[in-house]
Design a protein around this motif. Structure first.
Motif, PDB file in Angstrom:
ATOM      1  N   GLU A 191      68.515  74.456 -98.384  1.00  0.00           N
ATOM      2  CA  GLU A 191      68.787  73.410 -97.555  1.00  0.00           C
ATOM      3  C   GLU A 191      68.708  72.052 -98.269  1.00  0.00           C
ATOM      4  O   GLU A 191      69.539  71.340 -97.603  1.00  0.00           O
ATOM      5  N   ASN A 192      68.112  71.866 -99.154  1.00  0.00           N
ATOM      6  CA  ASN A 192      67.942  70.545 -99.847  1.00  0.00           C
ATOM      7  C   ASN A 192      68.988  70.355-100.977  1.00  0.00           C
ATOM      8  O   ASN A 192      68.940  69.435-101.637  1.00  0.00           O
ATOM      9  N   ALA A 193      69.734  71.226-101.276  1.00  0.00           N
ATOM     10  CA  ALA A 193      70.851  71.232-102.487  1.00  0.00           C
ATOM     11  C   ALA A 193      71.681  70.303-102.256  1.00  0.00           C
ATOM     12  O   ALA A 193      72.143  69.435-103.119  1.00  0.00           O
ATOM     13  N   ALA A 194      72.358  70.224-101.065  1.00  0.00           N
ATOM     14  CA  ALA A 194      73.292  69.319-101.006  1.00  0.00           C
ATOM     15  C   ALA A 194      73.081  67.714-101.265  1.00  0.00           C
ATOM     16  O   ALA A 194      73.665  66.922-102.082  1.00  0.00           O
ATOM     17  N   GLY A 195      71.747  67.563-100.564  1.00  0.00           N
ATOM     18  CA  GLY A 195      71.327  66.123-100.943  1.00  0.00           C
ATOM     19  C   GLY A 195      70.915  65.932-102.020  1.00  0.00           C
ATOM     20  O   GLY A 195      71.026  64.700-102.677  1.00  0.00           O
ATOM     21  N   GLN A 196      70.400  66.846-102.900  1.00  0.00           N
ATOM     22  CA  GLN A 196      70.301  66.628-104.463  1.00  0.00           C
ATOM     23  C   GLN A 196      71.384  66.447-105.256  1.00  0.00           C
ATOM     24  O   GLN A 196      71.370  65.643-106.253  1.00  0.00           O
ATOM     25  N   LEU A 197      72.280  67.257-104.903  1.00  0.00           N
ATOM     26  CA  LEU A 197      73.561  66.964-105.601  1.00  0.00           C
ATOM     27  C   LEU A 197      74.186  65.551-105.526  1.00  0.00           C
ATOM     28  O   LEU A 197      74.808  65.160-106.265  1.00  0.00           O
ATOM     29  N   VAL A 198      74.271  65.272-104.018  1.00  0.00           N
ATOM     30  CA  VAL A 198      74.772  63.771-103.762  1.00  0.00           C
ATOM     31  C   VAL A 198      74.032  62.754-104.691  1.00  0.00           C
ATOM     32  O   VAL A 198      74.637  61.950-105.326  1.00  0.00           O
ATOM     33  N   ALA A 199      72.754  62.657-104.664  1.00  0.00           N
ATOM     34  CA  ALA A 199      71.834  61.861-105.251  1.00  0.00           C
ATOM     35  C   ALA A 199      71.930  61.945-106.777  1.00  0.00           C
ATOM     36  O   ALA A 199      72.025  60.850-107.419  1.00  0.00           O
ATOM     37  N   ALA A 200      72.173  63.039-107.175  1.00  0.00           N
ATOM     38  CA  ALA A 200      72.426  63.240-108.736  1.00  0.00           C
ATOM     39  C   ALA A 200      73.731  62.625-109.402  1.00  0.00           C
ATOM     40  O   ALA A 200      73.960  61.779-110.097  1.00  0.00           O
ATOM     41  N   VAL A 201      74.833  62.846-108.477  1.00  0.00           N
ATOM     42  CA  VAL A 201      75.902  62.225-108.596  1.00  0.00           C
ATOM     43  C   VAL A 201      75.832  60.570-108.556  1.00  0.00           C
ATOM     44  O   VAL A 201      76.630  59.925-109.613  1.00  0.00           O
ATOM     45  N   LYS A 202      75.408  60.155-107.615  1.00  0.00           N
ATOM     46  CA  LYS A 202      75.173  58.644-107.474  1.00  0.00           C
ATOM     47  C   LYS A 202      74.232  58.152-108.600  1.00  0.00           C
ATOM     48  O   LYS A 202      74.724  57.135-109.054  1.00  0.00           O
ATOM     49  N   LEU A 203      73.170  58.799-108.866  1.00  0.00           N
ATOM     50  CA  LEU A 203      72.599  58.210-109.997  1.00  0.00           C
ATOM     51  C   LEU A 203      73.195  58.138-111.432  1.00  0.00           C
ATOM     52  O   LEU A 203      73.158  57.200-112.262  1.00  0.00           O
ATOM     53  N   ALA A 204      74.000  59.369-111.741  1.00  0.00           N
ATOM     54  CA  ALA A 204      74.799  59.353-113.174  1.00  0.00           C
ATOM     55  C   ALA A 204      75.713  58.294-112.838  1.00  0.00           C
ATOM     56  O   ALA A 204      75.967  57.566-113.947  1.00  0.00           O
ATOM     57  N   ASP A 205      76.418  58.028-111.735  1.00  0.00           N
ATOM     58  CA  ASP A 205      77.250  56.737-111.724  1.00  0.00           C
ATOM     59  C   ASP A 205      76.822  55.627-111.885  1.00  0.00           C
ATOM     60  O   ASP A 205      77.484  54.571-112.448  1.00  0.00           O
ATOM     61  N   GLN A 206      75.482  55.381-111.595  1.00  0.00           N
ATOM     62  CA  GLN A 206      74.904  53.924-111.736  1.00  0.00           C
ATOM     63  C   GLN A 206      74.297  53.938-113.056  1.00  0.00           C
ATOM     64  O   GLN A 206      74.277  52.685-113.519  1.00  0.00           O
ATOM     65  N   ARG A 207      73.791  54.961-113.519  1.00  0.00           N
ATOM     66  CA  ARG A 207      73.268  54.788-115.029  1.00  0.00           C
ATOM     67  C   ARG A 207      74.183  54.731-116.055  1.00  0.00           C
ATOM     68  O   ARG A 207      74.037  53.978-117.041  1.00  0.00           O
ATOM     69  N   ARG A 208      75.290  55.283-115.913  1.00  0.00           N
ATOM     70  CA  ARG A 208      76.281  55.398-116.904  1.00  0.00           C
ATOM     71  C   ARG A 208      75.798  55.718-118.312  1.00  0.00           C
ATOM     72  O   ARG A 208      76.237  55.233-119.238  1.00  0.00           O
ATOM     73  N   ASP A 209      74.928  56.521-118.510  1.00  0.00           N
ATOM     74  CA  ASP A 209      74.575  57.202-119.692  1.00  0.00           C
ATOM     75  C   ASP A 209      75.701  58.366-120.345  1.00  0.00           C
ATOM     76  O   ASP A 209      74.907  58.923-121.283  1.00  0.00           O
ATOM     77  N   CYS A 210      76.393  58.720-119.378  1.00  0.00           N
ATOM     78  CA  CYS A 210      77.217  59.648-120.206  1.00  0.00           C
ATOM     79  C   CYS A 210      78.803  59.168-119.699  1.00  0.00           C
ATOM     80  O   CYS A 210      79.061  58.323-118.863  1.00  0.00           O
ATOM     81  N   ASP A 211      79.798  59.857-120.581  1.00  0.00           N
ATOM     82  CA  ASP A 211      81.224  59.661-120.501  1.00  0.00           C
ATOM     83  C   ASP A 211      82.021  60.661-119.408  1.00  0.00           C
ATOM     84  O   ASP A 211      82.867  60.055-119.103  1.00  0.00           O
ATOM     85  N   VAL A 212      81.314  61.634-119.118  1.00  0.00           N
ATOM     86  CA  VAL A 212      81.966  62.561-118.298  1.00  0.00           C
ATOM     87  C   VAL A 212      80.870  63.464-117.702  1.00  0.00           C
ATOM     88  O   VAL A 212      79.849  63.787-118.495  1.00  0.00           O
ATOM     89  N   ILE A 213      81.052  63.960-116.459  1.00  0.00           N
ATOM     90  CA  ILE A 213      80.114  64.705-115.874  1.00  0.00           C
ATOM     91  C   ILE A 213      80.757  66.010-115.590  1.00  0.00           C
ATOM     92  O   ILE A 213      81.761  66.163-114.991  1.00  0.00           O
ATOM     93  N   ILE A 214      79.905  67.349-115.715  1.00  0.00           N
ATOM     94  CA  ILE A 214      80.045  68.556-115.131  1.00  0.00           C
ATOM     95  C   ILE A 214      79.197  69.032-114.189  1.00  0.00           C
ATOM     96  O   ILE A 214      77.922  68.715-114.565  1.00  0.00           O
ATOM     97  N   ILE A 215      79.697  69.191-113.069  1.00  0.00           N
ATOM     98  CA  ILE A 215      78.804  69.798-112.178  1.00  0.00           C
ATOM     99  C   ILE A 215      79.020  71.047-111.593  1.00  0.00           C
ATOM    100  O   ILE A 215      80.475  71.349-111.586  1.00  0.00           O
ATOM    101  N   GLY A 216      78.322  71.971-111.540  1.00  0.00           N
ATOM    102  CA  GLY A 216      78.565  73.423-111.135  1.00  0.00           C
ATOM    103  C   GLY A 216      77.357  74.327-111.157  1.00  0.00           C
ATOM    104  O   GLY A 216      76.435  74.004-111.291  1.00  0.00           O
ATOM    105  N   ARG A 217      77.729  75.497-111.131  1.00  0.00           N
ATOM    106  CA  ARG A 217      76.582  76.479-111.152  1.00  0.00           C
ATOM    107  C   ARG A 217      77.542  77.787-111.329  1.00  0.00           C
ATOM    108  O   ARG A 217      78.463  77.969-111.400  1.00  0.00           O
ATOM    109  N   GLY A 218      76.668  78.996-111.387  1.00  0.00           N
ATOM    110  CA  GLY A 218      77.258  80.569-111.354  1.00  0.00           C
ATOM    111  C   GLY A 218      77.754  80.782-110.050  1.00  0.00           C
ATOM    112  O   GLY A 218      77.744  80.074-109.425  1.00  0.00           O
TER     113      GLY A 218
END
Length: 502
Positions: A191-218
């Motif tokens: 139930e909470n997975a979608a909200g955590q994924l959205v928050a992680a994308v926004k956090l990575a975009d805000q921190r800018r501590d990486c050049d590219v993001i990989i989002i996924g699962r098995g």
């Protein structure tokens, strides 16, 4: 008794004639029409039982739930579109038409579409969201960002306990060990997975501590991957300024996240291979470039050495060049001294000649003043002569002009114009009177021969209705033809009933 029986039969027939008695076929047929007209295409969910799939290709079964059941039929032209094989006990979702089978008078459902109930609802929601976001332009190629060629840091948004993270890290270490990895731990289902994924994308975009993001699962079922079909996650990925690689499930799995991301990888391992280059390939490329550069430098040194040797052989001795330049300078100095002496001598001779011819300035001024006075006197004399001649010409022209003034001629022509105007008006009135008399005579002649006067005496004009052709003989029409009869007042539309040519 016979008379009484006959009377009873007659009464029964009379009563039956008064009542509206339905045959069974009519009743069933009208009930079917009423049912089919009362229900549009509807969705029905239930469990399959009593399944029959004969050789004809049609499918028959009973759809039931805890409280009721109904017969269903899916004809061959519809069931060839099924993506699964129906089985007894299977929960299905049907799009049906309500009908009645007249042969047995049974209520039934005619199936237009069938899908499995559980995944079918999710699939429809997935398709609806995909269509809407596609219409908004979130999947357009123009919005896709390019992956960096040599990233310094890779961000991973996934479950820290999942196999996807281990696969990605393993591939990154093998292909490019120098790259840094930043993990944003999230739940990938629940139930909470979608909200955590959205928050992680926004956090990575805000921190800018990486050049590219990989989002996924098995991999997993549609329900397992449903968090990656969330609308808010799709909009967060679209708004992110960092390039994002989507690696959700296996190669055959597609989610909304795959369509809105900048790059879609079939698996998490493939995403890692897309994110970084192969370090071994870089080393091989550097070695190849080093060999090429060494060869180019060696060839350039050999060429420059040969050119230097050629210039050394072609260059004369310095003392010889200095001796030649000294002789040339000495010769040039002698020529310059000789030319300068000749120039001074020539200039002195010109100065002596000009000093002999030069007169005193006062004599020149007196001579010019005398010439100016003579010219002034001549100019005044010529001006007075010209002025007198012009005045005489003016007087002559004034006298000639007074003799040519056209005032008497103008008065005479005005009187003539007035006389002609009066004559013209009189002639116009006379011609109008003659025209009126002629017009009255022509009107009297026209009235004498006009067919309208003939109609006034009781006659009529008959013509064909379609062509307007005037009918003069009975042979021109046939029975059934429509004709128009024009009277003195009004018009009759008639049909020919009989023709008598005599």
């Amino acid at each position: 008794m016979a008379v009484q029986s006959t009377s009873n039969q007659t009464s029964a027939l009379a009563n039956r004639a008064v009542k509206d008695v339905y045959p069974v076929s009519r009743l069933v047929r009208e009930a079917r029409v009423l049912l089919e007209g009362s229900f549009p295409l509807i969705w029905v969910e239930g469990e399959i039982s009593n399944l029959a799939m004969p050789a004809s290709g049609h499918i028959y079964f009973t759809l039931k739930d805890e409280a009721a059941q109904v017969r269903c039929a899916m004809f061959r032209n519809r069931n060839n579109q099924l993506r699964f094989t129906p089985e007894n006990g299977m929960q299905v979702l049907l799009r049906v038409r309500v009908s009645l089978y007249e042969g047995r008078g049974e209520f039934q459902l005619i199936i237009e579409h069938m899908e499995e109930a559980g995944s079918g609802a999710l699939q429809r929601a997935y398709e609806a969201l995909k269509h809407r976001l596609g219409q908004e332009g979130l999947f357009d190629q123009a919005h896709k960002k390019t992956l960096p060629i040599l990233p310094k840091s890779i961000g991973i948004i996934s479950s820290p306990d999942g196999a996807a993270v281990h696969d990605i890290v393993s591939v990154l270490k093998r292909r490019f060990p120098a790259v840094d990895v930043v993990l944003y731990p999230v739940a990938v289902q629940g139930e909470n997975a979608a909200g955590q994924l959205v928050a992680a994308v926004k956090l990575a975009d805000q921190r800018r501590d990486c050049d590219v993001i990989i989002i996924g699962r098995g991999g997993g079922s549609l329900e397992d991957l449903w968090s990656f079909n969330d609308e808010q996650l799709a909009r967060a990925i679209f708004a992110c300024e960092l390039p994002i690689i989507s690696a959700v499930g296996h190669e055959i799995d597609f989610t909304i996240c795959d369509f809105v991301a900048d790059v879609r990888a079939p698996t998490p391992s493939a995403a890692a291979e897309l994110a970084v280059p192969d370090a071994q390939q870089y080393v091989l490329s550097f070695q190849r470039y080093q060999q090429q550069l060494t060869h180019i430098i060696r060839q350039r040194l050999i060429t420059d050495q040969r050119h230097l040797q050629h210039l050394h052989r072609a260059l004369p001795r310095p003392e010889l060049i200095l001796r030649q330049q000294t002789q040339w300078l000495t010769q040039q100095k002698r020529m310059l001294d000789s030319a300068w002496r000749r120039y001074l001598l020539n200039y002195q001779q010109k100065l002596d000649y000009l000093s002999v011819r030069l007169k005193h300035p006062k004599a020149q001024i007196d001579k010019q003043r005398s010439a100016l006075n003579s010219l002034s006197h001549r100019l005044q004399t010529a001006f007075r002569t010209q002025q007198k001649s012009v005045y005489q010409q003016f007087q002559s022209l004034q006298f000639r002009l007074q003799r040519q003034v056209p005032l008497p001629q103008i008065d005479e022509q005005q009187k003539l114009v007035q006389t002609l105007a009066k004559q013209n008006q009189r002639l116009i009135l006379q011609q109008l009177q003659q025209a009126k008399q002629f017009l009255a005579q022509q009107m009297r002649t026209l009235a004498a021969v006009s067919p309208l006067n003939t109609l006034d005496r009781g006659y009529s004009i008959t013509s064909k209705r379609d062509s307007g052709e005037v009918i003069t003989t009975a042979a021109a029409v046939s029975p059934g033809d429509e004709v128009l009869i024009r009277l003195h007042k009004g018009l009759l539309s008639c049909e020919v009933k009989k023709v008598d040519e005599k």
